[in-house]
Motif scaffolding. Sequence first.
Motif, PDB file in Angstrom:
ATOM      1  N   SER A   1       0.846  -1.198   0.000  1.00 14.13           N
ATOM      2  CA  SER A   1       0.000   0.000   0.000  1.00 14.13           C
ATOM      3  C   SER A   1       0.873   1.236   0.000  1.00 14.13           C
ATOM      4  O   SER A   1       2.063   1.186   0.340  1.00 14.13           O
ATOM      5  CB  SER A   1      -0.919   0.005   1.225  1.00 14.13           C
TER       6      SER A   1
ATOM      7  N   VAL B   1       0.189   5.823   0.406  1.00 16.24           N
ATOM      8  CA  VAL B   1      -0.767   6.912   0.615  1.00 16.24           C
ATOM      9  C   VAL B   1      -0.584   7.943  -0.499  1.00 16.24           C
ATOM     10  O   VAL B   1       0.524   8.424  -0.730  1.00 16.24           O
ATOM     11  CB  VAL B   1      -0.580   7.566   1.996  1.00 16.24           C
TER      12      VAL B   1
ATOM     13  N   GLU C   1      -6.126   9.470  -0.158  1.00 17.02           N
ATOM     14  CA  GLU C   1      -6.542   8.083  -0.343  1.00 17.02           C
ATOM     15  C   GLU C   1      -5.422   7.122   0.020  1.00 17.02           C
ATOM     16  O   GLU C   1      -4.236   7.467  -0.043  1.00 17.02           O
ATOM     17  CB  GLU C   1      -6.948   7.837  -1.798  1.00 17.02           C
ATOM     18  N   LEU C   2      -5.827   5.918   0.401  1.00 16.36           N
ATOM     19  CA  LEU C   2      -4.893   4.815   0.603  1.00 16.36           C
ATOM     20  C   LEU C   2      -5.054   3.877  -0.580  1.00 16.36           C
ATOM     21  O   LEU C   2      -6.174   3.420  -0.874  1.00 16.36           O
ATOM     22  CB  LEU C   2      -5.191   4.070   1.908  1.00 16.36           C
ATOM     23  N   ARG C   3      -3.953   3.604  -1.264  1.00 11.91           N
ATOM     24  CA  ARG C   3      -3.993   2.704  -2.413  1.00 11.91           C
ATOM     25  C   ARG C   3      -3.447   1.353  -2.004  1.00 11.91           C
ATOM     26  O   ARG C   3      -2.324   1.252  -1.495  1.00 11.91           O
ATOM     27  CB  ARG C   3      -3.172   3.266  -3.570  1.00 11.91           C
TER      28      ARG C   3
ATOM     29  N   LYS D   1      -2.557  -2.593  -3.209  1.00 16.47           N
ATOM     30  CA  LYS D   1      -2.193  -3.319  -4.424  1.00 16.47           C
ATOM     31  C   LYS D   1      -1.959  -4.783  -4.100  1.00 16.47           C
ATOM     32  O   LYS D   1      -1.149  -5.110  -3.231  1.00 16.47           O
ATOM     33  CB  LYS D   1      -0.933  -2.703  -5.041  1.00 16.47           C
TER      34      LYS D   1
ATOM     35  N   GLY E   1     -13.869   5.256  -4.148  1.00 15.78           N
ATOM     36  CA  GLY E   1     -12.518   4.957  -4.626  1.00 15.78           C
ATOM     37  C   GLY E   1     -12.515   4.540  -6.085  1.00 15.78           C
ATOM     38  O   GLY E   1     -13.525   4.632  -6.791  1.00 15.78           O
TER      39      GLY E   1
ATOM     40  N   ILE F   1      -5.453  -3.089  -8.166  1.00 16.64           N
ATOM     41  CA  ILE F   1      -5.202  -1.900  -7.342  1.00 16.64           C
ATOM     42  C   ILE F   1      -6.539  -1.215  -7.066  1.00 16.64           C
ATOM     43  O   ILE F   1      -7.338  -1.028  -7.994  1.00 16.64           O
ATOM     44  CB  ILE F   1      -4.256  -0.911  -8.066  1.00 16.64           C
TER      45      ILE F   1
ATOM     46  N   THR G   1      -8.454   1.967  -4.335  1.00 13.94           N
ATOM     47  CA  THR G   1      -8.230   3.020  -3.347  1.00 13.94           C
ATOM     48  C   THR G   1      -9.453   3.162  -2.454  1.00 13.94           C
ATOM     49  O   THR G   1     -10.591   2.904  -2.880  1.00 13.94           O
ATOM     50  CB  THR G   1      -7.953   4.367  -4.038  1.00 13.94           C
TER      51      THR G   1
ATOM     52  N   LYS H   1      -8.968   8.063   3.066  1.00 11.66           N
ATOM     53  CA  LYS H   1      -8.425   8.097   4.420  1.00 11.66           C
ATOM     54  C   LYS H   1      -9.472   8.681   5.367  1.00 11.66           C
ATOM     55  O   LYS H   1     -10.308   9.485   4.982  1.00 11.66           O
ATOM     56  CB  LYS H   1      -7.152   8.946   4.468  1.00 11.66           C
TER      57      LYS H   1
END
Length: 691
Positions: free
Chosen positions: A591, A593, A597-599, A601, A651, A666, A668, A671
Motif C-alpha cells: 500500500s 498513501v 486516499e490509501l492505495r 495493491k 474509490g 489496485i 483506493t 483516508k
Amino acid sequence: MRRRTNKVAWGPIYAGLGLLIVLLVVGVWALFETKSVSAEKEQRRAAAQAEAVHIGERIQEALLHNAEALEAFAVYLGLHTEMQRPEFEAYARRTFLKRPEFKLVAIAPDLVIRDVFPLEGNQAAIGLDYSLQPDQLKAVLRATQSSETVIAGPVDLVQGGTALIARRAVHTTQRGGFGSNLWGIVNLVMDMDYILEMSGAFNPDYDIAIRGKDAMGATGGTILGSPSVFAKDAIRVDINLPEGSWRLALIPTEGWELPLSYVMPMRLTFLAIWAALLAIGMGGVRLIQLNTRAMSMLGAAIDSIDDGFAYYDADDRLVICNDTYRHFYHKMAPIIRPGRKFETMMREGLALGQFAVEEGQEEAFLKERLAARRKGGGVVEQRLEDGRWLKIAESRTPDGGYVGFRVDITELKNAQEAAERANVAKSEFLDVMSHELRTPLTVVLGGTPFLCKPELLPASQKMFRTLDDEAASREDVKREVEALLGSLKNLAGKVERSAKHLLTLINDVLDYSKIDAGRMNMRLEPLDAAEVVDELVEEYLPKAAARGLTLNANVVAQPVMADKYRLRQVLINMIGNAIKFTEQGGITITSDVINAELRIKVTDTGCGIPEDRLATVFDMFTQVDSSSTRKAGGTGLGMAISKKIVDMHGGQISVESHIGEGTSFIFTVPKATAADLAAAEDGEIMEAAAG
C-alpha cells in the motif's frame, strides 16, 4: 413598393460588383502591364547583355590573336637574335601585314628600338631608348618581368597618333642550356579604333564605355566613352587580356525605360475588357437576384432539418448539404464542398480516417458503398471513426441525381450491442452456473443417502461383519468403528464444503442484485487497513502454503473510512483469485498513501490476463476462461461486485497484467479525517448506499 425595396437592397450589390470589376480589371491590367514591361526590360537587358558579351569577345579575340602572333615572333627572335632586316621584314610581312588592325612591329634589344616594319613613316621610332621614356618605361619593365604579352594603351606614338602596344620579352638560352637571358623586347602596335569598330563598340543603339588603360581592369583609366556610363545601371563585361583585363559597360542609348507607345495598346485593350465584363456582370447579378429568394428559402428549409441532408447531381457531384451533414463527417468537413464528386470525397475521407474500416479493407469498403449507391439508393448503416453510427437513406431523383438523409442511430446501435453482449454474458453465466451448481449438488446428493442410511457404507457393512464374527476382538471392533467414523467425517466434510460453495455462489448473485438494484447499504467507519489485511493474510496463509505459494503483506497503518465486511469482501476476492490463478511464486499485498486516499495493491506471479480481456475484468458474469473445462471455479461476479463496492466507497479500481508474469489489482479507499475519527468516538456511523 416591393420593387423599390428590392432595388434598395440590391443597389449596393450592383455598385459593389461594378467596383469589383473595376478593381479586378485594373489589378489584372496593372499586373499584366508590370509583367509585360518587366519582361520587355528583361528581354532588352538580355539583348544588351548579349551585345556586350559579343563586343567583349570580339575585342578579346582580336587582342589575344595578335598576342599569340607576337609570342611566336618573340620565341623565333630568341633563337635568331642576329636577324637582319631582310629576314625581319619578310617575317613581319607574312605574319603581321595581313592583319587590318596592324600598324607596325618593332624589335628592341636592350630596350632600344633597332628596327621597325614598315619602315616608311616610322623612321622616328628607330633608336628610341625606353629607359629615357618615363611615360612608357613602366609598361616596358612590366613586359620584361612577365611571362605573358603585356598590352598597354592607348599610347601616344612618337611618330604621331595613338594606338595599343603589345609588348613581349625576348629571352635567349644561356650557354650549356640552363636558364635564360633577357635579350630585349618586341613591340606590336595595333590600331585601337579599328579593333573597336570591328568589334561593334561604336554601335549607335548603345552608349558604350571601356576602362582599364594599360590592362588595369576596373581600376584603370577610361579607354572609350564616358565614365558616367559605369555609374548607371549598365551591363558590365570583363575583357580578359594575356595579362590584366579591361572592363566594358553598356546601356541603351535611350535608357532602360520603355516609351508610352509600348503600353498604350494594352491599356486600350483592358478598357474594352472592363466594359464587356461590366455588362456581363450586371446581367449576371440580375439573374442571381431572381434566383436568390428561391435558393434562400430552400437553404433555410434544408438547414432546419435535424438530420444530415445532401443532394448530388446526375454526375454524382455535391450540389447542396446542410451543416448537420458536415458535422457528422467532421474530419472530412473541409473537403465537403459543392462540385466535388461523391467517390472523390469518400476516398479522401478514408485517407483521413473518417470511417471505422479495418486497415487494408478500404478499397473493399469503398467498392461495397459505391455498389449500393449505384443500385439506386436504399438504406445503409455506416460506422464512423468516433464510434457513431449513421443510418443512410438514399434515393434517385428524376434527373438522375441522389438525395439522401443521414440519421444518427448511435444510441440505438449501442443499446443493441449492449443487449447482445448482455445476452452472451448471460448465456456464459448460465453455462458457468450450471457447472458450478451441478458439481457441489452432485457431492451433496451423492453423500446424503449414506448419511441418511449409514448402514449402506462399505465401512458399516465391514463393521457389522466384524461384530458378527465371534472371534473378533475388541480391538478389531474399535478399528472398524473408527474407520466408519472416518468415512462419515470425510463424507460430511465434502457435503459441508459443497454447501458452503453453494452458499458463496448464491451470496454473490444476491450481493450483485442488491448493488444493481441500489439496495445494498454500508456502514462506513474508521478502520485500520493494515489490521484487516493482516487478518486475511493469517486466514489465507494455510491455503497458499498448501499450493506451495508465499503470501506476504506490507500495508501501512492508516485509518480509512470503510465498511469492514465489504472491504474484507474486496480483499477476499483479490486474494482468492490470486491464489486460484497462481501456480508458483506468491502473492504480495502493498500500500501507499496518495493525497487523501490509501492505495492497496494485490500482486501475484500467476498466469496473467490477456490484453484483450483486461477491459472486461470488472464486467458482470465475466471470466477470463468461461468454458466448462476451466481450472478455476466461480460465478464471474467477484470482481464486478468488488468494483461496485469500491465505487460506493468513493474509490477507484484497476488492473495491470502481463501474460506469464502475473497480475496486479489496485484499488483506493478514502483516508479517515480528523473529523471522521472524532465522529466515530461519539458513536456516529456514516451510511452509504449503492446508487
